[in-house]
Design a protein around this motif. Structure first.
Motif, PDB file in Angstrom:
ATOM      1  N   GLY A 189       5.649  48.502   5.646  1.00 64.21           N
ATOM      2  CA  GLY A 189       6.372  49.758   5.126  1.00 64.21           C
ATOM      3  C   GLY A 189       7.878  49.976   5.712  1.00 64.21           C
ATOM      4  N   HIS A 190       8.467  50.768   5.198  1.00 63.01           N
ATOM      5  CA  HIS A 190       9.901  50.950   5.995  1.00 63.01           C
ATOM      6  C   HIS A 190      10.145  52.312   6.162  1.00 63.01           C
ATOM      7  N   VAL A 191      10.637  52.700   7.332  1.00 69.21           N
ATOM      8  CA  VAL A 191      11.174  53.865   7.367  1.00 69.21           C
ATOM      9  C   VAL A 191      12.582  53.872   8.120  1.00 69.21           C
ATOM     10  N   GLU A 192      13.318  55.052   7.860  1.00 67.24           N
ATOM     11  CA  GLU A 192      14.689  54.845   8.287  1.00 67.24           C
ATOM     12  C   GLU A 192      15.161  56.099   9.229  1.00 67.24           C
ATOM     13  N   ASP A 193      15.418  55.769  10.437  1.00 62.67           N
ATOM     14  CA  ASP A 193      15.812  56.679  11.598  1.00 62.67           C
ATOM     15  C   ASP A 193      16.994  56.488  12.161  1.00 62.67           C
ATOM     16  N   ASP A 194      17.933  57.516  12.162  1.00 63.36           N
ATOM     17  CA  ASP A 194      19.433  57.326  12.604  1.00 63.36           C
ATOM     18  C   ASP A 194      20.308  56.251  12.122  1.00 63.36           C
ATOM     19  N   HIS A 195      20.045  56.017  10.713  1.00 60.31           N
ATOM     20  CA  HIS A 195      20.705  54.711  10.042  1.00 60.31           C
ATOM     21  C   HIS A 195      19.885  53.679  10.200  1.00 60.31           C
ATOM     22  N   ILE A 196      18.867  53.329  11.202  1.00 57.12           N
ATOM     23  CA  ILE A 196      18.400  52.088  11.352  1.00 57.12           C
ATOM     24  C   ILE A 196      17.016  51.987  10.670  1.00 57.12           C
ATOM     25  N   ARG A 197      16.729  50.946   9.868  1.00 57.88           N
ATOM     26  CA  ARG A 197      15.625  50.697   9.038  1.00 57.88           C
ATOM     27  C   ARG A 197      14.431  50.064   9.969  1.00 57.88           C
ATOM     28  N   TYR A 198      13.328  50.820   9.950  1.00 61.51           N
ATOM     29  CA  TYR A 198      12.190  50.212  11.047  1.00 61.51           C
ATOM     30  C   TYR A 198      10.915  49.685   9.931  1.00 61.51           C
ATOM     31  N   GLN A 199      10.591  48.370  10.164  1.00 60.42           N
ATOM     32  CA  GLN A 199       9.435  47.812   9.625  1.00 60.42           C
ATOM     33  C   GLN A 199       8.029  48.361  10.206  1.00 60.42           C
ATOM     34  N   LEU A 200       7.000  48.758   9.563  1.00 64.25           N
ATOM     35  CA  LEU A 200       5.940  48.823   9.786  1.00 64.25           C
ATOM     36  C   LEU A 200       4.965  47.862   9.299  1.00 64.25           C
ATOM     37  N   VAL A 201       4.067  47.280   9.971  1.00 63.17           N
ATOM     38  CA  VAL A 201       3.025  46.053   9.549  1.00 63.17           C
ATOM     39  C   VAL A 201       1.590  46.456   9.985  1.00 63.17           C
ATOM     40  N   ASP A 202       0.735  46.588   8.861  1.00 67.36           N
ATOM     41  CA  ASP A 202      -0.630  46.640   8.936  1.00 67.36           C
ATOM     42  C   ASP A 202      -1.049  45.466   8.669  1.00 67.36           C
ATOM     43  N   THR A 203      -1.970  45.035   9.546  1.00 63.57           N
ATOM     44  CA  THR A 203      -2.589  43.529   9.306  1.00 63.57           C
ATOM     45  C   THR A 203      -3.916  43.295   9.313  1.00 63.57           C
ATOM     46  N   PRO A 204      -4.699  43.986   8.523  1.00 65.62           N
ATOM     47  CA  PRO A 204      -6.202  43.760   8.400  1.00 65.62           C
ATOM     48  C   PRO A 204      -6.654  42.090   8.104  1.00 65.62           C
ATOM     49  N   GLY A 205      -7.461  41.864   8.955  1.00 62.88           N
ATOM     50  CA  GLY A 205      -7.909  40.614   8.903  1.00 62.88           C
ATOM     51  C   GLY A 205      -7.357  39.819   9.888  1.00 62.88           C
ATOM     52  N   LEU A 206      -6.453  40.414  10.887  1.00 62.49           N
ATOM     53  CA  LEU A 206      -5.820  39.576  12.077  1.00 62.49           C
ATOM     54  C   LEU A 206      -6.230  40.335  13.252  1.00 62.49           C
ATOM     55  N   LEU A 207      -5.695  41.519  13.223  1.00 61.49           N
ATOM     56  CA  LEU A 207      -5.524  42.457  14.711  1.00 61.49           C
ATOM     57  C   LEU A 207      -6.591  43.587  14.390  1.00 61.49           C
ATOM     58  N   ASP A 208      -7.843  43.285  13.633  1.00 60.24           N
ATOM     59  CA  ASP A 208      -8.795  44.269  13.625  1.00 60.24           C
ATOM     60  C   ASP A 208     -10.184  43.869  14.024  1.00 60.24           C
ATOM     61  N   ARG A 209     -10.321  42.874  14.917  1.00 57.73           N
ATOM     62  CA  ARG A 209     -11.271  42.385  15.319  1.00 57.73           C
ATOM     63  C   ARG A 209     -10.955  41.702  16.736  1.00 57.73           C
ATOM     64  N   PRO A 210     -12.238  41.438  17.578  1.00 57.23           N
ATOM     65  CA  PRO A 210     -11.800  40.686  19.067  1.00 57.23           C
ATOM     66  C   PRO A 210     -11.487  39.387  18.567  1.00 57.23           C
ATOM     67  N   PRO A 211     -10.270  38.714  19.660  1.00 58.95           N
ATOM     68  CA  PRO A 211     -10.063  37.665  19.793  1.00 58.95           C
ATOM     69  C   PRO A 211     -11.011  36.347  19.524  1.00 58.95           C
ATOM     70  N   GLN A 212     -12.032  36.512  19.925  1.00 57.38           N
ATOM     71  CA  GLN A 212     -12.944  35.645  19.738  1.00 57.38           C
ATOM     72  C   GLN A 212     -13.502  35.340  18.467  1.00 57.38           C
ATOM     73  N   GLU A 213     -13.516  36.491  17.685  1.00 59.22           N
ATOM     74  CA  GLU A 213     -13.983  36.116  16.290  1.00 59.22           C
ATOM     75  C   GLU A 213     -12.930  35.755  15.247  1.00 59.22           C
ATOM     76  N   ARG A 214     -11.882  35.396  15.935  1.00 58.32           N
ATOM     77  CA  ARG A 214     -10.759  34.813  14.886  1.00 58.32           C
ATOM     78  C   ARG A 214     -10.842  33.286  15.031  1.00 58.32           C
TER      79      ARG A 214
END
Length: 335
Positions: free
Chosen positions: A211-236
């Motif tokens: 997703g993207h939001v704009e603040d003070d004329h700057i576009r920020y990117q929001l990234v949600d990564t299910p399957g990667l950062l939703d469990r302990p490292p040893q399970e990847r």
């Protein structure tokens, strides 16, 4: 910088390229007579083989010049389900070797063209010239067939990489992490409203949200990564771990969402262990702990408390993430 692999052209099979070269050569030959016909056929076939093989290589971006995010992500994808390479050489390195083989074939086709042009000039008669041209055709076909495996591997790499999500490494990026069902996608959808995209990594069965939001004329990117950062490292697995390495290049801040109510299905202690692992992994950027579903429980120490469903402090959390990024746009040099 957009997704660097999405516009790669189709890679031809050896048989397709040979058929194309020889059919075009036949048409070129019919337009002329005698020695000229044989010379034109040779020139046409060799040029098509050499140029098309060269184009296969030059259409690929220079991996050394890619943003590290896309370079590492490509390496993860190509070392995974596409089975590019062997145990000794995998991922991007294996693809580079295949591209090198095709470069060799392109140059070899050009060499054959030069060698047989000389021979044709010295041919005793048209029958001799025709025989020499057929020899050249046989050698051209042999060269193209020698790189069939490389062409197939390059085609497989293209298929795997062209559908990577269009994430902009040059935009300030907030990565949203945490166990499933803690409200990550709801948060991204809420703050980006209708401006979010849903994509998939080729090596996971889950979708990612950008997703993207704009603040003070700057576009920020929001990234949600299910399957990667939703469990302990040893399970990847190894490929997922490589993809997390790519995200390290991308993230300017990380929001770790936790659910103290336990309704997500994971004890808060386990959620905090994941948070600690992410703090260690993303040690170079700010990592904020955000307790979602705060209308149901605040029984956890966090940097911020919010409830996406109740629209409580959602914008405050977004503002805190933007502040943590502390992005300074590059301004043109002024005297």
């Amino acid at each position: 910088m957009s997704q660097p692999f999405e516009n790669l052209p189709t890679t031809p099979r050896s048989s397709e390229l040979i058929d194309k070269a020889f059919s075009r050569a036949a048409r070129a030959g019919r337009a002329k007579d005698g020695f000229d016909a044989q010379s034109s056929m040779l020139q046409t076939a060799a040029n098509i083989c050499s140029d098309n093989l060269e184009n296969v290589v030059t259409e690929w971006p220079d991996f050394d010049g890619l943003d590290p995010f896309y370079r590492d992500l490509a390496d993860a994808v190509l070392a995974g389900e596409t089975a590019i390479g062997s145990e000794d050489q995998r991922g991007v390195d294996a693809l580079r070797q295949h591209l090198s083989e095709v470069t060799w074939a392109s140059r070899k086709a050009a060499d054959i063209r030069g060698e047989y042009h000389t021979k044709l000039r010295n041919a005793s008669d048209v029958d001799h010239a025709r025989k020499l041209r057929k020899q050249a055709f046989a050698r051209l076909a042999d060269v193209v067939e020698q790189v069939e495996d490389s062409l197939l591997a390059i085609a497989a790499a293209r298929e795997a990489l062209r559908d990577l999500p269009d994430i902009r490494p040059d935009e300030p990026t907030i990565v949203v992490a945490g166990y499933p069902n803690v409200g990550k996608s709801s948060f991204v959808n809420s703050v980006t409203r209708a401006s979010n995209e849903i994509n998939s990594y080729p090596f996971t069965t889950t979708e990612i949200h950008v997703g993207h939001v704009e603040d003070d004329h700057i576009r920020y990117q929001l990234v949600d990564t299910p399957g990667l950062l939703d469990r302990p490292p040893q399970e990847r697995n190894e490929i997922e771990s490589q993809a997390v390495s790519a995200l390290e290049h991308l993230a300017d801040a990380v929001l770790v969402l936790v659910d103290a109510s336990g309704e997500c299905g994971y004890p808060i202690e386990v959620q905090l262990e994941l948070r600690d692992a992410l703090c260690e992994r993303f040690a170079e950027v700010p990592v904020l702990t955000v307790a979602n579903k705060a209308d149901r429980s605040r029984d956890v120490e966090a940097d911020h408390y919010m409830s996406v469903t109740e629209d409580e402090n959602v914008e405050t959390v977004l503002a805190a993430a933007i502040e943590a990024v502390d992005y300074e746009p590059e301004l043109p040099f002024e005297e």
